[in-house]
Structure formats: C-alpha cells, structure tokens
Design a protein around this motif. Structure first.
Motif, mmCIF file in Angstrom:
data_model
loop_
_atom_site.group_PDB
_atom_site.id
_atom_site.type_symbol
_atom_site.label_atom_id
_atom_site.label_comp_id
_atom_site.label_asym_id
_atom_site.label_seq_id
_atom_site.Cartn_x
_atom_site.Cartn_y
_atom_site.Cartn_z
ATOM 1 N N VAL A 57 46.991 54.961 19.174
ATOM 2 C CA VAL A 57 46.922 56.271 19.818
ATOM 3 C C VAL A 57 47.496 57.319 18.868
ATOM 4 O O VAL A 57 48.601 57.168 18.353
ATOM 5 N N LEU A 58 46.745 58.387 18.639
ATOM 6 C CA LEU A 58 47.184 59.473 17.747
ATOM 7 C C LEU A 58 47.832 60.615 18.513
ATOM 8 O O LEU A 58 48.752 61.256 18.019
ATOM 9 N N GLU A 59 47.310 60.885 19.701
ATOM 10 C CA GLU A 59 47.822 61.992 20.513
ATOM 11 C C GLU A 59 47.629 61.634 21.984
ATOM 12 O O GLU A 59 46.616 61.039 22.348
ATOM 13 N N TYR A 60 48.610 61.996 22.791
ATOM 14 C CA TYR A 60 48.541 61.640 24.208
ATOM 15 C C TYR A 60 49.137 62.758 25.050
ATOM 16 O O TYR A 60 50.319 63.031 24.993
ATOM 17 N N THR A 61 48.271 63.454 25.806
ATOM 18 C CA THR A 61 48.710 64.425 26.812
ATOM 19 C C THR A 61 47.925 64.119 28.081
ATOM 20 O O THR A 61 47.014 63.289 28.065
ATOM 21 N N ASP A 62 48.230 64.828 29.169
ATOM 22 C CA ASP A 62 47.492 64.562 30.396
ATOM 23 C C ASP A 62 46.093 65.184 30.394
ATOM 24 O O ASP A 62 45.293 64.935 31.286
ATOM 25 N N GLU A 63 45.776 65.970 29.327
ATOM 26 C CA GLU A 63 44.451 66.568 29.219
ATOM 27 C C GLU A 63 43.642 66.061 28.029
ATOM 28 O O GLU A 63 42.439 66.293 27.958
ATOM 29 N N ARG A 64 44.302 65.383 27.090
ATOM 30 C CA ARG A 64 43.597 64.901 25.908
ATOM 31 C C ARG A 64 44.293 63.679 25.329
ATOM 32 O O ARG A 64 45.514 63.661 25.192
ATOM 33 N N ILE A 65 43.491 62.669 24.994
ATOM 34 C CA ILE A 65 43.999 61.476 24.307
ATOM 35 C C ILE A 65 43.116 61.251 23.087
ATOM 36 O O ILE A 65 41.888 61.190 23.209
ATOM 37 N N THR A 73 37.609 59.002 14.991
ATOM 38 C CA THR A 73 38.653 59.279 15.971
ATOM 39 C C THR A 73 37.927 59.487 17.286
ATOM 40 O O THR A 73 36.933 60.214 17.351
ATOM 41 N N VAL A 74 38.377 58.814 18.325
ATOM 42 C CA VAL A 74 37.773 58.958 19.648
ATOM 43 C C VAL A 74 38.661 59.906 20.446
ATOM 44 O O VAL A 74 39.862 59.686 20.567
ATOM 45 N N GLU A 75 38.081 60.977 20.942
ATOM 46 C CA GLU A 75 38.832 61.954 21.725
ATOM 47 C C GLU A 75 38.327 61.940 23.160
ATOM 48 O O GLU A 75 37.132 62.136 23.406
ATOM 49 N N LEU A 81 44.995 62.503 32.742
ATOM 50 C CA LEU A 81 44.739 61.292 31.954
ATOM 51 C C LEU A 81 46.038 60.522 31.761
ATOM 52 O O LEU A 81 47.092 61.103 31.519
ATOM 53 N N ARG A 82 45.954 59.214 31.868
ATOM 54 C CA ARG A 82 47.130 58.367 31.645
ATOM 55 C C ARG A 82 46.666 57.009 31.136
ATOM 56 O O ARG A 82 45.562 56.561 31.441
#
Length: 105
Positions: A57-65, A73-75, A81-82
C-alpha cells in the motif's frame, strides 16, 4: 535473465522477450499467465475490491487507496474506504467504490 523452458531455443532464435517466453511456458503448463508474470488481478463491485499480487500500500485515506503492483499503481477512489484484510499477496478493500484506475509506473 533467460527463460528456462523449452521455449528458450525459440527465444534465442526469434528474440522473444522474457515476458513472451514465460507466457508461452505458462500456457504449456496450463498455468495462469498472470500468476507467472506477476500481473495483478482485480475483482470489484460497488462495495468492495479484491486485488491479488500487489506489492504494498502506497497511500491510504478513506477516499483514496493507492497500491503498488508490477509495472502499475492501482488507485481506488470512493467514500468510506477501509482495508478489510491484507496479506502478502492479496488486499481486500471495502467501502463505496467510485473508480479504479491503473497508472503505469
């Protein structure tokens, strides 16, 4: 790196790429080419995403992973989102999925 398979001779003679050689070997052995080539597989619905063969995982927020995978890179974008579950090879994401994008690295 050279492909070690019966396709090696053809690879050398016809200058097949290693990727093509592995894909042909996978076909001959009745294996999924995506498994042999480490290509990510994705199953998704409006409520969840299952991503196999990720590299972290490169980035994790409740609106974008954002997730690293081979050559891409899969966005995943959406709301609430969780991470439902994560292992070395698979990632399960839950929430309201609005979009999934593959971005070439």
């Amino acid at each position: 790196t050279r492909c070690v398979c019966k396709w090696t001779i053809r690879w050398r003679r016809n200058r097949l790429s290693q990727r093509e050689c592995l894909a042909r070997a996978a076909e001959e052995l009745e294996l999924s080419a995506s498994t042999v080539l480490d290509i990510p597989e994705l199953e998704c619905s409006p409520r969840e995403v299952l991503l196999e063969r990720h590299h972290g995982v490169l980035e994790y927020t409740d609106e974008r992973i954002r997730v690293a995978a081979r050559d891409v890179t899969v966005e995943i974008r959406g709301m609430d989102l969780r991470l439902g579950a994560m292992s070395q090879g698979a990632l399960h994401i839950r929430g309201q999925v609005a979009a999934v994008e593959f971005i070439r690295s």
